[in-house]
Scaffold this active site. Structure first.
Site, PDB file in Angstrom:
ATOM      1  N   LYS A 115     -35.749 -27.134 -39.919  1.00 19.08           N
ATOM      2  CA  LYS A 115     -35.864 -28.259 -40.636  1.00 19.08           C
ATOM      3  C   LYS A 115     -36.812 -28.415 -41.758  1.00 19.08           C
ATOM      4  CE  LYS A 115     -34.430 -31.620 -36.801  1.00 19.08           C
ATOM      5  NZ  LYS A 115     -34.511 -32.905 -36.120  1.00 19.08           N
ATOM      6  N   LYS A 197     -18.486 -22.757 -32.708  1.00 13.34           N
ATOM      7  CA  LYS A 197     -18.475 -24.020 -31.815  1.00 13.34           C
ATOM      8  C   LYS A 197     -18.181 -25.273 -32.599  1.00 13.34           C
ATOM      9  CE  LYS A 197     -21.760 -26.248 -28.738  1.00 13.34           C
ATOM     10  NZ  LYS A 197     -23.243 -26.798 -28.853  1.00 13.34           N
ATOM     11  N   LYS A 200     -20.889 -31.540 -34.501  1.00  9.92           N
ATOM     12  CA  LYS A 200     -20.735 -33.078 -35.172  1.00  9.92           C
ATOM     13  C   LYS A 200     -21.218 -32.815 -36.581  1.00  9.92           C
ATOM     14  CE  LYS A 200     -24.922 -34.651 -33.045  1.00  9.92           C
ATOM     15  NZ  LYS A 200     -25.512 -35.408 -31.777  1.00  9.92           N
TER      16      LYS A 200
END
Ligand code: TRP
Length: 333
Positions: A115, A197, A200
């Protein structure tokens, strides 16, 4: 342990855009979970602000996330559903735990490294101590198990280390929690790249089916799903696209791979993809209808939040005052 039941605790980001991967892999099993455990589900708005948020969006997504989880079957009578900022004990315990967490430990967290690379203009202290707030979430409820994705396992392990360190100075304060990582058995893959995978946050909108996608969108996305140059619907090595669609169809219908192969014998991929889209849209319709009804009644959602916050506060306060006593904070009443 609360009233002879083990405690399960999970935090969910207020992002509201859950995928059928989340639904089939985890959310659908929530109902059975509450028979086995005393379950807490927290919408983690305080964690969300470690990266910049638009306030109106965060507020809306907090309602949406609660409504969506309820629509997927989380019953507020059987689970404690609440919003993190409504229970100030989280922030208070996080401060105390900050003083039992080492700079070096936090520096090694891979999510912090990722991040801070992604938000290099805003590497704030909250981003750094994110795992300490998460440890406070978990430890306040004397949690036994923490169901999380593999990406959060390192944070749960740090939580265990912090709790163990605290307990070694002040015995019998916290239950040491175990992470539960769902088996990869029912992993739903991206429709555009079935070796990855379904995620979202995927940039390719066609690779992901969201729980709230409308029927036409769902059917269109399945129609475009990447398959292979074979023409026969069968489960086999190297047919990642078809295997993924067969898994999705199988989970929604309960049919085995052999039954699916039989059902689509002599029919092309086009027919099969349409059928997968249709069962998916049919299965999601009741979830979407419940979601819409919940979202049209904010007062009801707020009542759920309030009840959840009261329940959660009761347990959280118990742990927090135990911690404060042990630390030597003067108790006044
Ligand atoms: N960090 C978790 C995530 O990004 C969310 C979370 C916050 C959480 N507090 C938690 C998960 C406590 C489990 C337990 O998904």
């Amino acid at each position: 342990m609360i009233q002879d039941m083990k405690v399960s605790y999970s935090g969910v980001q207020p992002s509201g855009n859950l995928t059928i991967g989340n639904y089939l892999g985890a959310i659908r099993n929530f109902a059975t979970f509450s028979e086995q455990y005393k379950c807490f589900y927290c919408v983690v708005d305080a964690h969300a602000i470690t990266v910049r948020q638009t306030p109106a969006d965060l507020r809306r997504r907090t309602y949406e996330t609660l409504a969506l989880y309820m629509a997927c079957g989380l019953d507020p009578e059987k689970n404690t559903l609440y919003v993190q900022s409504h229970v100030p004990a989280h922030a208070e315990l996080a401060w105390a735990l900050n003083c039992f967490t080492m700079f070096g430990e936090l520096s090694r967290m891979t999510q912090f490294k990722d991040k801070s690379a992604k938000h290099s203009d805003n590497i704030n202290a909250g981003l750094f101590t994110y795992p300490v707030l998460m440890a406070a979430d978990i430890l306040l409820y004397q949690t036994d198990v923490v169901p999380v994705g593999i990406d959060q396992k390192q944070h749960v392990e740090l939580c265990r280390d912090i709790a163990t360190r605290f307990n070694s100075v002040f015995p019998d304060t916290f239950t040491i929690p175990e992470p539960i990582i769902p088996k990869t058995g029912m992993k739903i893959m991206s429709l555009a790249d079935p070796t990855k995978k379904m995620s979202k946050s995927d940039e390719n909108a066609n690779s992901v089916v969201y729980i709230l996608d409308d029927r036409d969108t769902i059917i269109r996305k399945f129609k475009r799903a990447v398959t292979d140059s074979d023409t026969c619907v069968r489960y086999a090595e190297g047919k990642d696209g078809i295997n993924n669609l067969m898994n999705i169809y199988s989970t929604f219908t309960g049919k085995s791979h052999a039954e699916i192969e039989h059902e689509f014998e002599g029919r092309g991929y086009g027919d099969f993809k349409l059928a997968v889209g249709e069962v998916c849209a049919d299965a999601l319709r009741p979830v979407q209808e419940t979601y819409a009804a919940l979202m049209s009644d904010k007062a009801h959602l707020e009542a759920v939040m309030k009840k959840g916050a009261e329940e959660a506060s009761y347990y959280a306060r118990k742990t927090l005052s135990k911690v404060q006593k042990k630390l030597g904070f003067v108790q006044i009443r």
